[in-house]
Motif scaffolding. Structure first.
Motif, PDB file in Angstrom:
ATOM      1  N   ALA A   1       0.829  -1.208   0.000  1.00  0.00           N
ATOM      2  CA  ALA A   1       0.000   0.000   0.000  1.00  0.00           C
ATOM      3  C   ALA A   1       0.862   1.256   0.000  1.00  0.00           C
ATOM      4  CB  ALA A   1      -0.933  -0.008   1.210  1.00  0.00           C
ATOM      5  N   PHE A   2       1.893   1.305   0.847  1.00  0.00           N
ATOM      6  CA  PHE A   2       2.714   2.510   0.914  1.00  0.00           C
ATOM      7  C   PHE A   2       3.579   2.681  -0.331  1.00  0.00           C
ATOM      8  CE2 PHE A   2       1.452   2.726   5.343  1.00  0.00           C
ATOM      9  CZ  PHE A   2       1.324   4.094   5.504  1.00  0.00           C
ATOM     10  N   GLY A   3       3.990   1.579  -0.950  1.00  0.00           N
ATOM     11  CA  GLY A   3       4.681   1.704  -2.225  1.00  0.00           C
ATOM     12  C   GLY A   3       3.789   2.356  -3.271  1.00  0.00           C
ATOM     13  N   GLN A   4       2.519   1.940  -3.315  1.00  0.00           N
ATOM     14  CA  GLN A   4       1.571   2.544  -4.249  1.00  0.00           C
ATOM     15  C   GLN A   4       1.352   4.016  -3.912  1.00  0.00           C
ATOM     16  OE1 GLN A   4       0.054   1.119  -6.997  1.00  0.00           O
ATOM     17  NE2 GLN A   4      -0.680   3.196  -7.393  1.00  0.00           N
ATOM     18  N   LEU A   5       1.256   4.324  -2.622  1.00  0.00           N
ATOM     19  CA  LEU A   5       1.063   5.720  -2.215  1.00  0.00           C
ATOM     20  C   LEU A   5       2.254   6.587  -2.610  1.00  0.00           C
ATOM     21  CD1 LEU A   5      -0.480   5.200   1.335  1.00  0.00           C
ATOM     22  CD2 LEU A   5      -1.673   5.967  -0.727  1.00  0.00           C
ATOM     23  N   ALA A   6       3.474   6.048  -2.528  1.00  0.00           N
ATOM     24  CA  ALA A   6       4.659   6.812  -2.932  1.00  0.00           C
ATOM     25  C   ALA A   6       4.603   7.147  -4.415  1.00  0.00           C
ATOM     26  CB  ALA A   6       5.928   6.025  -2.602  1.00  0.00           C
ATOM     27  N   VAL A   7       4.135   6.195  -5.222  1.00  0.00           N
ATOM     28  CA  VAL A   7       3.971   6.463  -6.653  1.00  0.00           C
ATOM     29  C   VAL A   7       2.912   7.549  -6.860  1.00  0.00           C
ATOM     30  CG1 VAL A   7       3.197   5.468  -8.844  1.00  0.00           C
ATOM     31  CG2 VAL A   7       4.710   4.148  -7.349  1.00  0.00           C
ATOM     32  N   ASP A   8       1.804   7.444  -6.134  1.00  0.00           N
ATOM     33  CA  ASP A   8       0.732   8.431  -6.271  1.00  0.00           C
ATOM     34  C   ASP A   8       1.206   9.831  -5.883  1.00  0.00           C
ATOM     35  OD1 ASP A   8      -1.081   6.522  -7.098  1.00  0.00           O
ATOM     36  OD2 ASP A   8      -1.925   6.194  -5.101  1.00  0.00           O
ATOM     37  N   LEU A   9       1.929   9.942  -4.775  1.00  0.00           N
ATOM     38  CA  LEU A   9       2.361  11.262  -4.315  1.00  0.00           C
ATOM     39  C   LEU A   9       3.410  11.867  -5.239  1.00  0.00           C
ATOM     40  CD1 LEU A   9       2.491  10.838  -0.435  1.00  0.00           C
ATOM     41  CD2 LEU A   9       0.633  11.689  -1.861  1.00  0.00           C
ATOM     42  N   THR A  10       4.231  11.027  -5.840  1.00  0.00           N
ATOM     43  CA  THR A  10       5.179  11.530  -6.833  1.00  0.00           C
ATOM     44  C   THR A  10       4.424  12.138  -8.010  1.00  0.00           C
ATOM     45  OG1 THR A  10       6.828   9.858  -6.206  1.00  0.00           O
ATOM     46  CG2 THR A  10       7.090  10.890  -8.358  1.00  0.00           C
ATOM     47  N   ALA A  11       3.344  11.466  -8.435  1.00  0.00           N
ATOM     48  CA  ALA A  11       2.519  11.996  -9.525  1.00  0.00           C
ATOM     49  C   ALA A  11       1.826  13.292  -9.107  1.00  0.00           C
ATOM     50  CB  ALA A  11       1.485  10.952  -9.939  1.00  0.00           C
ATOM     51  N   VAL A  12       1.417  13.380  -7.845  1.00  0.00           N
ATOM     52  CA  VAL A  12       0.795  14.604  -7.349  1.00  0.00           C
ATOM     53  C   VAL A  12       1.785  15.770  -7.396  1.00  0.00           C
ATOM     54  CG1 VAL A  12      -0.180  15.729  -5.296  1.00  0.00           C
ATOM     55  CG2 VAL A  12      -0.901  13.414  -5.906  1.00  0.00           C
ATOM     56  N   CYS A  13       3.031  15.514  -6.986  1.00  0.00           N
ATOM     57  CA  CYS A  13       4.062  16.566  -7.061  1.00  0.00           C
ATOM     58  C   CYS A  13       4.188  17.102  -8.485  1.00  0.00           C
ATOM     59  CB  CYS A  13       5.413  16.007  -6.609  1.00  0.00           C
ATOM     60  SG  CYS A  13       5.551  15.705  -4.840  1.00  0.00           S
ATOM     61  N   SER A  14       4.235  16.192  -9.437  1.00  0.00           N
ATOM     62  CA  SER A  14       4.368  16.600 -10.842  1.00  0.00           C
ATOM     63  C   SER A  14       3.156  17.391 -11.305  1.00  0.00           C
ATOM     64  CB  SER A  14       4.566  15.363 -11.722  1.00  0.00           C
ATOM     65  OG  SER A  14       5.766  14.696 -11.391  1.00  0.00           O
ATOM     66  N   ALA A  15       1.973  16.926 -10.904  1.00  0.00           N
ATOM     67  CA  ALA A  15       0.745  17.614 -11.327  1.00  0.00           C
ATOM     68  C   ALA A  15       0.670  19.023 -10.746  1.00  0.00           C
ATOM     69  CB  ALA A  15      -0.478  16.800 -10.898  1.00  0.00           C
ATOM     70  N   VAL A  16       1.055  19.197  -9.483  1.00  0.00           N
ATOM     71  CA  VAL A  16       1.039  20.535  -8.885  1.00  0.00           C
ATOM     72  C   VAL A  16       2.061  21.429  -9.578  1.00  0.00           C
ATOM     73  CG1 VAL A  16       1.421  21.864  -6.779  1.00  0.00           C
ATOM     74  CG2 VAL A  16       0.196  19.685  -6.667  1.00  0.00           C
ATOM     75  N   SER A  17       3.246  20.885  -9.851  1.00  0.00           N
ATOM     76  CA  SER A  17       4.281  21.669 -10.548  1.00  0.00           C
ATOM     77  C   SER A  17       3.797  22.122 -11.911  1.00  0.00           C
ATOM     78  CB  SER A  17       5.555  20.839 -10.700  1.00  0.00           C
ATOM     79  OG  SER A  17       6.124  20.558  -9.441  1.00  0.00           O
ATOM     80  N   ASP A  18       2.991  21.275 -12.563  1.00  0.00           N
ATOM     81  CA  ASP A  18       2.447  21.618 -13.878  1.00  0.00           C
ATOM     82  C   ASP A  18       1.155  22.426 -13.774  1.00  0.00           C
ATOM     83  OD1 ASP A  18       4.522  20.221 -15.016  1.00  0.00           O
ATOM     84  OD2 ASP A  18       3.385  18.368 -15.290  1.00  0.00           O
ATOM     85  N   LYS A  19       0.788  22.814 -12.544  1.00  0.00           N
ATOM     86  CA  LYS A  19      -0.417  23.609 -12.271  1.00  0.00           C
ATOM     87  C   LYS A  19      -1.699  22.888 -12.664  1.00  0.00           C
ATOM     88  CE  LYS A  19       2.159  27.940 -12.714  1.00  0.00           C
ATOM     89  NZ  LYS A  19       2.229  29.281 -13.332  1.00  0.00           N
ATOM     90  N   GLN A  20      -1.645  21.566 -12.606  1.00  0.00           N
ATOM     91  CA  GLN A  20      -2.834  20.752 -12.836  1.00  0.00           C
ATOM     92  C   GLN A  20      -3.442  20.397 -11.480  1.00  0.00           C
ATOM     93  OE1 GLN A  20      -3.888  20.170 -16.035  1.00  0.00           O
ATOM     94  NE2 GLN A  20      -2.144  21.458 -16.621  1.00  0.00           N
ATOM     95  N   LEU A  21      -3.954  21.394 -10.789  1.00  0.00           N
ATOM     96  CA  LEU A  21      -4.364  21.203  -9.398  1.00  0.00           C
ATOM     97  C   LEU A  21      -5.585  20.301  -9.238  1.00  0.00           C
ATOM     98  CD1 LEU A  21      -3.685  24.678  -7.781  1.00  0.00           C
ATOM     99  CD2 LEU A  21      -2.119  22.850  -8.423  1.00  0.00           C
TER     100      LEU A  21
END
Length: 412
Positions: free
Chosen positions: A219-239
């Motif tokens: 579960a936490f491995g999957q969450l780490a992948v998800d949060l990495t994607a969230v970082c990228s989305a915020v950086s790209d202003k895809q809030l």
């Protein structure tokens, strides 16, 4: 006296596909890793030394020997204890599949791990010859355990679009779930499940302990992948997209909650009996959890230099080299009022994820207190429950309140 199966394998033409995994696992589960006979360890070490001569795919055998020989090599830790190199733990550095495929794989292995636990408990109910015979729980405890194990499986089964129509009676429901899980289990699945159970003792409840911790790591491995994607989305202003991904992550973390109820059926006496052999392996060494925590926000200096982060030096190094976090990404867009006007979905996602993670921490603390008391150190002289108490209310995000205030100011 019959020849040791590993010696027989070495005497022939060693092939990775024909390695005697089954008799080796029977030996490990009969003795426990801590008391494994030296003859077996010597032969396993010889097999590892001769891997360059072995034909066929060697990845699984190499990983298995790494885990099997950890105590003999004096490098026993959380990763080798849980046989994590043998499991498909999602990782933001190496997982290249789509989010949907990664989640489907996590769901599938979550069910496989829990169905294996259920099968083990049923085997022990049916036969006195089941492995790990010490301190077997009473039948009422087993029935409660089966009920929680089935319940903990249901969210992943639903994500896989599997409708079980399970009976209400816990033993019948458990047998039904195991039968369903075995239908499409491949030979690779069976080998992975078989070789990823290397208990240090012959105490019955250690099987439960290992499988639940492995499920948390998935579960936490999957969450780490998800949060990495969230970082990228915020950086790209895809809030809005970032907010949706955080909501999905929060749902996954909430769905893992029943694993705590399952783990709470572990008998304290059993835990303390096998725990004496786990020195060196502590949950604070969980790389996946540290990734999740550090992707939300950069840890404070004291936290970064704590035993928790020293135990995962690669994550510590990532942070020191400027690992992107959700907080950092928000810092970069704070001056953009147009972008901030899109924050309601992100704020909601952050609130949901922070609440889910804080609840996970509190439940972890309560169970640790039940098993260890309030002042006991963890394994390997780690801080134990005092550390958990200190960490359980640590803020997940620094910016959640700021975003919430911005939303209020924007309301008519």
């Amino acid at each position: 006296m019959s020849i040791n199966p590993i010696q027989q394998w070495l005497n022939g033409r060693p092939n990775a596909r024909r390695f005697p995994f089954e008799p080796t696992m029977v030996a490990f589960q009969h003795h426990g890793k801590h008391a494994m006979p030296q003859e077996w360890l010597t032969l396993l070490s010889t097999a590892r030394d001769r891997l360059f001569e072995v034909s066929g795919p060697k990845d699984h055998l190499t990983a298995f020997l790494f885990n099997a020989l950890d105590k003999a090599d004096n490098r026993f830790d959380y990763r080798s204890y849980l046989a994590l190199p043998l499991l498909p733990i999602p990782d933001p550095d190496t997982s290249s599949d789509t989010a949907a495929r990664l989640m489907a794989r996590r769901n599938r292995y979550h069910v496989l791990l829990l169905s294996d636990l259920i099968a083990f408990e049923l085997h022990a109910l049916d036969s006195a010859k089941a492995p790990l015979p010490r301190l077997r729980p009473t039948e009422p405890i087993v029935r409660k355990r089966l009920r929680h194990a089935v319940r903990a499986s249901v969210p992943a089964l639903r994500r896989l679009s599997i409708d079980l129509h399970l009976p209400d009676e816990p033993v019948s429901a458990a047998r039904h779930l195991v039968a369903m899980a075995c239908v499409d289990r491949s030979s690779t699945d069976r080998l992975t499940l078989r070789t990823s159970m290397l208990p240090v003792s012959t105490v019955h409840d250690e099987w439960l302990f290992v499988r639940v911790l492995q499920a948390f790591e998935l579960a936490f491995g999957q969450l780490a992948v998800d949060l990495t994607a969230v970082c990228s989305a915020v950086s790209d202003k895809q809030l809005p997209e970032a907010g949706a991904r955080l909501c999905t992550a929060a749902a996954l973390l909430r769905e893992a909650g029943p694993l705590w109820s399952l783990l709470a059926t572990m008998q304290p006496e059993a835990f303390h009996t096998f725990r004496v052999h786990t020195d060196g392996a502590s949950a604070i060494q969980s790389r996946a959890y540290k990734l999740v925590e550090s992707l939300c926000r950069t840890p404070d200096r004291q936290r970064l230099h704590s035993a928790a982060y020293r135990s995962v030096p690669d994550v510590q190094a990532r942070i020191r080299h400027g690992q992107a976090t959700i907080d950092d990404a928000l810092d970069a867009i704070r001056a953009d009022q147009h972008t901030l006007s899109q924050t309601p979905a992100l704020a909601d996602g952050m609130q949901q994820f922070a609440a889910a993670l804080q609840q996970w921490r509190r439940t972890h603390y309560r169970l640790a207190v039940r098993m260890l008391g309030t002042e006991q150190p963890g394994t390997g002289a780690t801080p134990g429950t005092p550390y958990l108490l200190q960490n359980r209310e640590t803020a997940v995000f620094r910016h959640r309140t700021a975003i919430g205030n911005h939303q209020q100011h924007q309301q008519p």
